[in-house]
Design a protein around this motif. Structure first.
Motif, short mmCIF file in Angstrom:
data_model
loop_
_atom_site.label_atom_id
_atom_site.label_comp_id
_atom_site.label_asym_id
_atom_site.label_seq_id
_atom_site.Cartn_x
_atom_site.Cartn_y
_atom_site.Cartn_z
N ALA A 64 0.83 -1.20 0.00
CA ALA A 64 0.00 0.00 0.00
C ALA A 64 0.87 1.25 0.00
N THR A 65 1.96 1.24 0.75
CA THR A 65 2.86 2.39 0.80
C THR A 65 3.47 2.66 -0.57
N ARG A 66 3.89 1.60 -1.25
CA ARG A 66 4.44 1.78 -2.61
C ARG A 66 3.39 2.34 -3.55
N ALA A 67 2.17 1.83 -3.44
CA ALA A 67 1.13 2.21 -4.39
C ALA A 67 0.72 3.67 -4.26
N VAL A 68 0.72 4.21 -3.06
CA VAL A 68 0.23 5.59 -2.87
C VAL A 68 1.35 6.62 -2.98
N ARG A 69 2.58 6.18 -3.06
CA ARG A 69 3.71 7.12 -3.08
C ARG A 69 3.59 8.08 -4.29
N GLY A 70 3.57 9.37 -4.00
CA GLY A 70 3.53 10.37 -5.06
C GLY A 70 2.16 10.63 -5.66
N ALA A 71 1.14 9.94 -5.18
CA ALA A 71 -0.21 10.12 -5.75
C ALA A 71 -0.84 11.42 -5.25
N ASP A 72 -1.54 12.10 -6.14
CA ASP A 72 -2.28 13.30 -5.75
C ASP A 72 -3.54 12.93 -4.98
N ALA A 73 -4.10 11.79 -5.32
CA ALA A 73 -5.35 11.35 -4.69
C ALA A 73 -5.36 9.84 -4.63
N VAL A 74 -6.15 9.31 -3.68
CA VAL A 74 -6.25 7.86 -3.49
C VAL A 74 -7.73 7.50 -3.36
N LEU A 75 -8.15 6.46 -4.06
CA LEU A 75 -9.50 5.93 -3.92
C LEU A 75 -9.41 4.47 -3.53
N HIS A 76 -10.00 4.15 -2.39
CA HIS A 76 -9.95 2.78 -1.87
C HIS A 76 -11.29 2.10 -2.16
N ALA A 77 -11.29 1.22 -3.17
CA ALA A 77 -12.51 0.51 -3.56
C ALA A 77 -12.40 -0.98 -3.35
N ALA A 78 -11.25 -1.48 -2.93
CA ALA A 78 -11.08 -2.92 -2.75
C ALA A 78 -12.01 -3.43 -1.66
N ALA A 79 -12.83 -4.40 -2.00
CA ALA A 79 -13.77 -4.97 -1.03
C ALA A 79 -14.33 -6.26 -1.59
N VAL A 80 -14.84 -7.08 -0.70
CA VAL A 80 -15.55 -8.29 -1.10
C VAL A 80 -17.03 -8.04 -0.87
N TYR A 81 -17.82 -8.10 -1.96
CA TYR A 81 -19.26 -7.90 -1.84
C TYR A 81 -19.94 -9.24 -2.05
N SER A 82 -20.49 -9.78 -0.98
CA SER A 82 -21.13 -11.09 -1.08
C SER A 82 -22.02 -11.32 0.13
N ARG A 87 -17.63 -16.68 2.77
CA ARG A 87 -16.59 -15.69 2.52
C ARG A 87 -16.42 -14.71 3.69
N ARG A 88 -16.97 -15.06 4.85
CA ARG A 88 -16.93 -14.16 6.00
C ARG A 88 -15.49 -13.77 6.36
N ALA A 89 -14.60 -14.75 6.48
CA ALA A 89 -13.22 -14.44 6.86
C ALA A 89 -12.55 -13.54 5.83
N GLU A 90 -12.83 -13.80 4.54
CA GLU A 90 -12.27 -12.97 3.48
C GLU A 90 -12.80 -11.54 3.58
N MET A 91 -14.09 -11.39 3.90
CA MET A 91 -14.66 -10.05 4.04
C MET A 91 -14.04 -9.30 5.21
N LEU A 92 -13.81 -10.00 6.31
CA LEU A 92 -13.17 -9.36 7.46
C LEU A 92 -11.77 -8.88 7.09
N ARG A 93 -11.04 -9.71 6.36
CA ARG A 93 -9.67 -9.36 6.00
C ARG A 93 -9.62 -8.19 5.02
N VAL A 94 -10.42 -8.26 3.97
CA VAL A 94 -10.35 -7.25 2.92
C VAL A 94 -11.14 -5.99 3.29
N ASN A 95 -12.39 -6.16 3.68
CA ASN A 95 -13.24 -5.00 3.89
C ASN A 95 -12.80 -4.16 5.08
N THR A 96 -12.26 -4.79 6.10
CA THR A 96 -11.89 -4.05 7.31
C THR A 96 -10.39 -3.77 7.37
#
Length: 336
Positions: A64-82, A87-96
């Motif tokens: 995440a640190t590499r990805a945002v370096r130098g960015a003017d703006a950041v949009l966080h859309a990564a999530a599990v929708y189900s 997929r509960r454990a996956e949702m806890l890991r990704v969504n939270t």
């Protein structure tokens, strides 16, 4: 403007990337699999020379640190929708977990604008029937809503600490070009196939993914703070099925039952699903969400963006499903 975006190979992320590139911005995607980028973006006509890929997981602080370096703006859309409890454990890991990692990295990087993609479901809870700009994160026990509530609470804490975080709250979304054919798209597909003959009475706040992508572009380019709902409409379950009938030209015999009669079926499905190899289109979370009929207050902020007609969204989604061989052409014979 350079925008770092997580979840860029998903439904919301791909359409948001397309909208940003059309608006003249450069996008850097944080992705686990870079080969998924053209698969997700080519159908949307995205100029891939305006898109870079940083390989890594949104739950990994170094990535995440590499990805945002130098960015003017950041949009966080990564999530599990189900609504699939498997997929509960996956949702806890990704969504939270990913929300805390990405928003914290964005703050440290000095990004001038940070957009967290939440959900109207993040505000759901017992007794909640109408949500607005002042509704706090909910207390739902359904895994998806609960993890989105937790992630919105994280974003709210960053806001209160003075970070330039803005929250987007999309409704349930439909539209063409869903790279991973998510829950809502599958539900429409299953409806048109005629394998969902029983529905709970109720309603869903539904919007078009392309309208939410417009909202995200507006938020990233503007100065609005706080939280804003994605454009959408409250669609009753009979209206939903009626539109599916019109768009497909199929009779789709359907029975609408009180939630009290359908909810036990959902609970049974949740018990059976871990042992059944195929997805059963009757999850408890989906049933209770429709039965709750939570609407967005008319005065809630959508930054003045008007949702496109639901009929257009359904038609475009079905056309895409047919074009990608996920529906037989005969299921797209609209009634005139």
């Amino acid at each position: 403007m350079l925008v770092t975006l997580t979840g860029g190979t998903g439904f919301v992320g791909a359409h948001t990337t397309a909208a940003l590139v059309r608006a003249g911005h450069h996008v850097r995607l944080l992705v686990r699999d870079p080969t998924a980028v053209p698969t997700a973006l080519d159908p949307l006509g995205v100029d891939l020379s305006a898109v870079d890929a940083e390989v890594g997981d949104a739950t990994d602080e170094a990535a995440a640190t590499r990805a945002v370096r130098g960015a003017d703006a950041v949009l966080h859309a990564a999530a599990v929708y189900s609504f699939d409890r498997r997929r509960r454990a996956e949702m806890l890991r990704v969504n939270t977990r990913a929300t805390e990692v990405v928003l914290s990295a964005a703050r440290r990087s000095g990004a001038a604008r940070i957009v967290h993609v939440s959900s109207t479901a993040a505000l759901f809870g017992p007794g909640v029937r109408v949500v607005d700009d002042h509704t706090p994160p909910g207390a739902s026990r359904e895994p998806y809503a609960a993890t989105k509530s937790a992630s919105e609470a994280i974003a709210g804490a960053h806001q209160r600490a003075g970070a330039p975080v803005v929250i987007s709250r999309p409704p349930a979304l439909l539209g063409p070009h869903d790279p991973k054919t998510g829950d809502q798209t599958r539900r429409l597909r299953d409806t048109v196939r005629g394998i969902m003959p029983v529905w709970p009475s109720g309603a869903l706040q539904i919007g078009d993914v392309r309208d939410t992508a417009r909202l995200h572009t507006t938020l990233l380019e503007g100065r609005a703070g706080g939280a804003h709902f994605g454009p959408g409409r409250l669609i009753t379950t009979p209206e939903y099925v009626a539109e599916a009938r019109r768009a497909s030209g199929r009779p789709l015999p359907t029975v609408f039952l009180p939630a009290a009669l359908v909810t036990p079926v959902g609970r049974l499905v949740d018990l059976l699903q871990p042992f059944w190899p195929w997805h059963i289109p009757a999850a408890h979370g989906a049933i209770t969400t429709a039965a709750a009929s939570v609407s967005v207050a008319p005065a809630a902020s959508t930054l003045g963006l008007t949702p496109r007609p639901f009929a257009d969204t359904v038609a475009d989604t079905l056309d895409w499903l047919v074009a990608t061989d996920q529906l037989h052409p005969r299921t797209r014979t609209p009634v005139t």
